[in-house]
Design a protein around this motif. Structure first.
Motif, PDB file in Angstrom:
ATOM      1  N   VAL A  96       0.858  -1.230   0.059  1.00  0.00           N
ATOM      2  CA  VAL A  96       0.023  -0.064  -0.068  1.00  0.00           C
ATOM      3  C   VAL A  96       0.768   1.147  -0.035  1.00  0.00           C
ATOM      4  CG1 VAL A  96      -2.061  -1.011   1.149  1.00  0.00           C
ATOM      5  CG2 VAL A  96      -0.389  -0.202   2.402  1.00  0.00           C
ATOM      6  N   ASN A  97       2.124   1.354   0.216  1.00  0.00           N
ATOM      7  CA  ASN A  97       2.848   2.408   0.409  1.00  0.00           C
ATOM      8  C   ASN A  97       3.032   2.808  -1.193  1.00  0.00           C
ATOM      9  OD1 ASN A  97       4.783   0.003   0.204  1.00  0.00           O
ATOM     10  ND2 ASN A  97       6.112   1.477  -0.654  1.00  0.00           N
ATOM     11  N   GLY A  98       2.843   4.315  -1.299  1.00  0.00           N
ATOM     12  CA  GLY A  98       3.002   4.721  -2.803  1.00  0.00           C
ATOM     13  C   GLY A  98       1.799   5.006  -3.482  1.00  0.00           C
ATOM     14  N   PRO A 100      -1.579   6.057  -5.149  1.00  0.00           N
ATOM     15  CA  PRO A 100      -2.269   7.317  -5.175  1.00  0.00           C
ATOM     16  C   PRO A 100      -3.268   7.563  -4.379  1.00  0.00           C
ATOM     17  CG  PRO A 100      -2.733   6.059  -7.030  1.00  0.00           C
ATOM     18  CD  PRO A 100      -1.962   5.295  -6.185  1.00  0.00           C
ATOM     19  N   LEU A 101      -3.633   8.906  -4.049  1.00  0.00           N
ATOM     20  CA  LEU A 101      -4.677   9.305  -3.347  1.00  0.00           C
ATOM     21  C   LEU A 101      -6.149   8.758  -3.795  1.00  0.00           C
ATOM     22  CD1 LEU A 101      -3.919  13.082  -2.343  1.00  0.00           C
ATOM     23  CD2 LEU A 101      -3.967  10.986  -0.816  1.00  0.00           C
ATOM     24  N   GLY A 102      -6.970   8.230  -2.910  1.00  0.00           N
ATOM     25  CA  GLY A 102      -8.114   7.698  -3.542  1.00  0.00           C
ATOM     26  C   GLY A 102      -8.143   6.356  -3.794  1.00  0.00           C
ATOM     27  N   SER A 103      -6.985   5.520  -3.239  1.00  0.00           N
ATOM     28  CA  SER A 103      -6.842   4.035  -3.303  1.00  0.00           C
ATOM     29  C   SER A 103      -7.719   3.379  -2.318  1.00  0.00           C
ATOM     30  CB  SER A 103      -5.486   3.825  -3.394  1.00  0.00           C
ATOM     31  OG  SER A 103      -4.750   4.290  -4.205  1.00  0.00           O
ATOM     32  N   ARG A 104      -8.101   2.495  -2.646  1.00  0.00           N
ATOM     33  CA  ARG A 104      -8.945   1.536  -1.577  1.00  0.00           C
ATOM     34  C   ARG A 104      -8.626   0.038  -1.700  1.00  0.00           C
ATOM     35  NH1 ARG A 104     -14.688   0.037  -4.082  1.00  0.00           N
ATOM     36  NH2 ARG A 104     -13.897  -0.342  -6.094  1.00  0.00           N
ATOM     37  N   VAL A 105      -8.904  -0.589  -0.556  1.00  0.00           N
ATOM     38  CA  VAL A 105      -9.053  -2.095  -0.507  1.00  0.00           C
ATOM     39  C   VAL A 105     -10.018  -2.343  -0.115  1.00  0.00           C
ATOM     40  CG1 VAL A 105      -7.752  -4.005   0.742  1.00  0.00           C
ATOM     41  CG2 VAL A 105      -6.428  -2.050  -0.179  1.00  0.00           C
ATOM     42  N   CYS A 106     -10.942  -3.365  -0.814  1.00  0.00           N
ATOM     43  CA  CYS A 106     -12.159  -3.916  -0.451  1.00  0.00           C
ATOM     44  C   CYS A 106     -11.600  -5.295   0.549  1.00  0.00           C
ATOM     45  CB  CYS A 106     -13.018  -4.521  -1.709  1.00  0.00           C
ATOM     46  SG  CYS A 106     -13.751  -3.212  -2.355  1.00  0.00           S
ATOM     47  N   ILE A 107     -12.613  -5.608   1.328  1.00  0.00           N
ATOM     48  CA  ILE A 107     -12.006  -6.823   2.258  1.00  0.00           C
ATOM     49  C   ILE A 107     -13.301  -7.747   2.355  1.00  0.00           C
ATOM     50  CG2 ILE A 107     -11.195  -7.295   4.715  1.00  0.00           C
ATOM     51  CD1 ILE A 107     -10.119  -4.574   4.586  1.00  0.00           C
ATOM     52  N   ARG A 108     -13.028  -9.012   2.166  1.00  0.00           N
ATOM     53  CA  ARG A 108     -14.035  -9.945   2.641  1.00  0.00           C
ATOM     54  C   ARG A 108     -13.526 -10.475   3.832  1.00  0.00           C
ATOM     55  NH1 ARG A 108     -17.214 -13.806  -0.536  1.00  0.00           N
ATOM     56  NH2 ARG A 108     -18.798 -14.577   1.092  1.00  0.00           N
ATOM     57  N   THR A 109     -14.368 -10.114   4.980  1.00  0.00           N
ATOM     58  CA  THR A 109     -13.709 -10.396   6.336  1.00  0.00           C
ATOM     59  C   THR A 109     -14.065 -12.105   6.741  1.00  0.00           C
ATOM     60  OG1 THR A 109     -15.980 -10.060   7.575  1.00  0.00           O
ATOM     61  CG2 THR A 109     -14.753  -8.102   7.012  1.00  0.00           C
ATOM     62  N   ASN A 110     -13.258 -11.942   7.903  1.00  0.00           N
ATOM     63  CA  ASN A 110     -13.267 -13.525   8.408  1.00  0.00           C
ATOM     64  C   ASN A 110     -14.802 -14.146   8.958  1.00  0.00           C
ATOM     65  OD1 ASN A 110     -13.298 -12.323  10.598  1.00  0.00           O
ATOM     66  ND2 ASN A 110     -11.401 -12.814  11.318  1.00  0.00           N
ATOM     67  N   ARG A 111     -15.514 -12.892   9.107  1.00  0.00           N
ATOM     68  CA  ARG A 111     -17.094 -13.265   9.334  1.00  0.00           C
ATOM     69  C   ARG A 111     -17.852 -13.005   8.537  1.00  0.00           C
ATOM     70  NH1 ARG A 111     -16.683  -9.346  14.695  1.00  0.00           N
ATOM     71  NH2 ARG A 111     -14.888 -10.241  15.331  1.00  0.00           N
ATOM     72  N   ASP A 112     -17.647 -13.292   7.104  1.00  0.00           N
ATOM     73  CA  ASP A 112     -18.170 -12.916   5.874  1.00  0.00           C
ATOM     74  C   ASP A 112     -19.074 -11.668   5.657  1.00  0.00           C
ATOM     75  OD1 ASP A 112     -18.591 -14.530   3.449  1.00  0.00           O
ATOM     76  OD2 ASP A 112     -20.487 -15.333   4.271  1.00  0.00           O
ATOM     77  N   PHE A 119      -7.424   5.200   1.811  1.00  0.00           N
ATOM     78  CA  PHE A 119      -6.337   5.752   2.423  1.00  0.00           C
ATOM     79  C   PHE A 119      -6.494   7.401   2.385  1.00  0.00           C
ATOM     80  CE2 PHE A 119      -5.186   1.593   0.670  1.00  0.00           C
ATOM     81  CZ  PHE A 119      -4.674   1.046   2.024  1.00  0.00           C
ATOM     82  N   PHE A 120      -6.208   8.086   3.557  1.00  0.00           N
ATOM     83  CA  PHE A 120      -6.186   9.489   3.955  1.00  0.00           C
ATOM     84  C   PHE A 120      -5.061  10.229   3.030  1.00  0.00           C
ATOM     85  CE2 PHE A 120      -8.496   8.791   7.933  1.00  0.00           C
ATOM     86  CZ  PHE A 120      -9.703   9.651   7.323  1.00  0.00           C
ATOM     87  N   ASP A 121      -3.947   9.619   3.065  1.00  0.00           N
ATOM     88  CA  ASP A 121      -2.759  10.042   2.430  1.00  0.00           C
ATOM     89  C   ASP A 121      -1.980   9.202   1.654  1.00  0.00           C
ATOM     90  OD1 ASP A 121      -2.788  12.818   3.751  1.00  0.00           O
ATOM     91  OD2 ASP A 121      -2.542  11.848   5.591  1.00  0.00           O
ATOM     92  N   VAL A 122      -0.964   9.393   1.050  1.00  0.00           N
ATOM     93  CA  VAL A 122      -0.128   8.619   0.289  1.00  0.00           C
ATOM     94  C   VAL A 122       0.675   7.791   1.530  1.00  0.00           C
ATOM     95  CG1 VAL A 122       1.650   8.239  -1.600  1.00  0.00           C
ATOM     96  CG2 VAL A 122      -0.174   9.763  -2.059  1.00  0.00           C
ATOM     97  N   VAL A 123       0.660   6.612   1.611  1.00  0.00           N
ATOM     98  CA  VAL A 123       1.354   5.842   2.561  1.00  0.00           C
ATOM     99  C   VAL A 123       2.841   5.836   2.024  1.00  0.00           C
ATOM    100  CG1 VAL A 123       1.764   3.519   3.800  1.00  0.00           C
ATOM    101  CG2 VAL A 123      -0.762   4.423   2.964  1.00  0.00           C
ATOM    102  N   GLY A 126       8.200   2.589   4.814  1.00  0.00           N
ATOM    103  CA  GLY A 126       8.575   2.693   6.224  1.00  0.00           C
ATOM    104  C   GLY A 126       7.479   3.071   7.057  1.00  0.00           C
ATOM    105  N   ALA A 127       6.220   3.553   6.686  1.00  0.00           N
ATOM    106  CA  ALA A 127       5.361   4.270   7.598  1.00  0.00           C
ATOM    107  C   ALA A 127       5.132   3.579   8.829  1.00  0.00           C
ATOM    108  CB  ALA A 127       4.097   4.299   6.958  1.00  0.00           C
ATOM    109  N   GLU A 128       5.132   4.302  10.116  1.00  0.00           N
ATOM    110  CA  GLU A 128       4.680   3.830  11.229  1.00  0.00           C
ATOM    111  C   GLU A 128       3.329   3.707  11.607  1.00  0.00           C
ATOM    112  OE1 GLU A 128       7.466   3.342  13.792  1.00  0.00           O
ATOM    113  OE2 GLU A 128       8.552   3.312  12.270  1.00  0.00           O
ATOM    114  N   THR A 129       2.559   4.302  10.808  1.00  0.00           N
ATOM    115  CA  THR A 129       1.105   4.200  10.911  1.00  0.00           C
ATOM    116  C   THR A 129       0.435   4.025   9.493  1.00  0.00           C
ATOM    117  OG1 THR A 129       0.559   6.577  11.200  1.00  0.00           O
ATOM    118  CG2 THR A 129       0.976   4.989  13.370  1.00  0.00           C
ATOM    119  N   VAL A 130      -0.655   3.569   9.275  1.00  0.00           N
ATOM    120  CA  VAL A 130      -1.545   3.633   8.272  1.00  0.00           C
ATOM    121  C   VAL A 130      -2.932   4.526   8.682  1.00  0.00           C
ATOM    122  CG1 VAL A 130      -2.372   2.643   6.129  1.00  0.00           C
ATOM    123  CG2 VAL A 130      -0.330   1.967   6.826  1.00  0.00           C
TER     124      VAL A 130
END
Length: 152
Positions: A96-98, A100-112, A119-123, A126-130
């Motif tokens: 996820v580092n680098g 572009p703004l507006g990027s997203r990740v869809c997740i199929r959770t372990n609870r279905d 992302f708020f910013d470009v990650v 070596g980011a300490e937080t996301v």
């Protein structure tokens, strides 16, 4: 995040420290880990978390799925529950580092359930937080429980 009236289970913002896991169903951090000196040990096992933030040897920042959750990086679908349902998922981690703004990740959770993080910013490397905004939509586990009427 979504302009549709999809039924929401949880939503908000979350700042994820490296090496911490996230239960995206509830929007909760799981930061119980042992340091190995290299910063590569995953958080301790738990049954609820869906992914954790890992930093690679050269500073790459990854979301690594766990407990059966699956990820889809920047799916070419609409920003909605149905868009995430239509995405193609993988059990592989996503870098996820680098992005572009507006990027997203869809997740199929372990609870279905289906969830989406943006992302708020470009990650940076070596980011300490996301920092993300998330939305988790209701799933089958949230639907009404049908009760059979007694036989006559």
């Amino acid at each position: 995040m979504s302009v549709y009236n999809d039924p929401i289970h949880a939503q908000g913002t979350i700042e994820i420290p490296k090496l911490c896991a996230v239960d995206i169903d509830e929007g909760k951090l799981v930061c119980d880990f042992e340091l190995d000196g290299r910063g590569t040990d995953p958080p301790r096992p738990d049954l609820d978390s869906d992914f954790w933030v890992r930093v690679g040897a050269s500073g790459e920042v990854y979301l690594t799925p766990r407990n059966g959750a699956r990820l889809a990086l920047n799916p070419p679908t609409e920003w909605s529950m149905s868009g995430c349902i239509s995405a193609s998922y993988s059990s592989k981690e996503v870098q996820v580092n680098g992005l572009p703004l507006g990027s997203r990740v869809c997740i199929r959770t372990n609870r279905d359930r289906y969830a989406q993080i943006e992302f708020f910013d470009v990650v940076p490397s070596g980011a300490e937080t996301v920092k993300t905004a998330f939305i988790t939509w209701q799933g089958v586990v949230d639907g009404p429980h049908l009760q059979n009427a007694p036989s006559k």
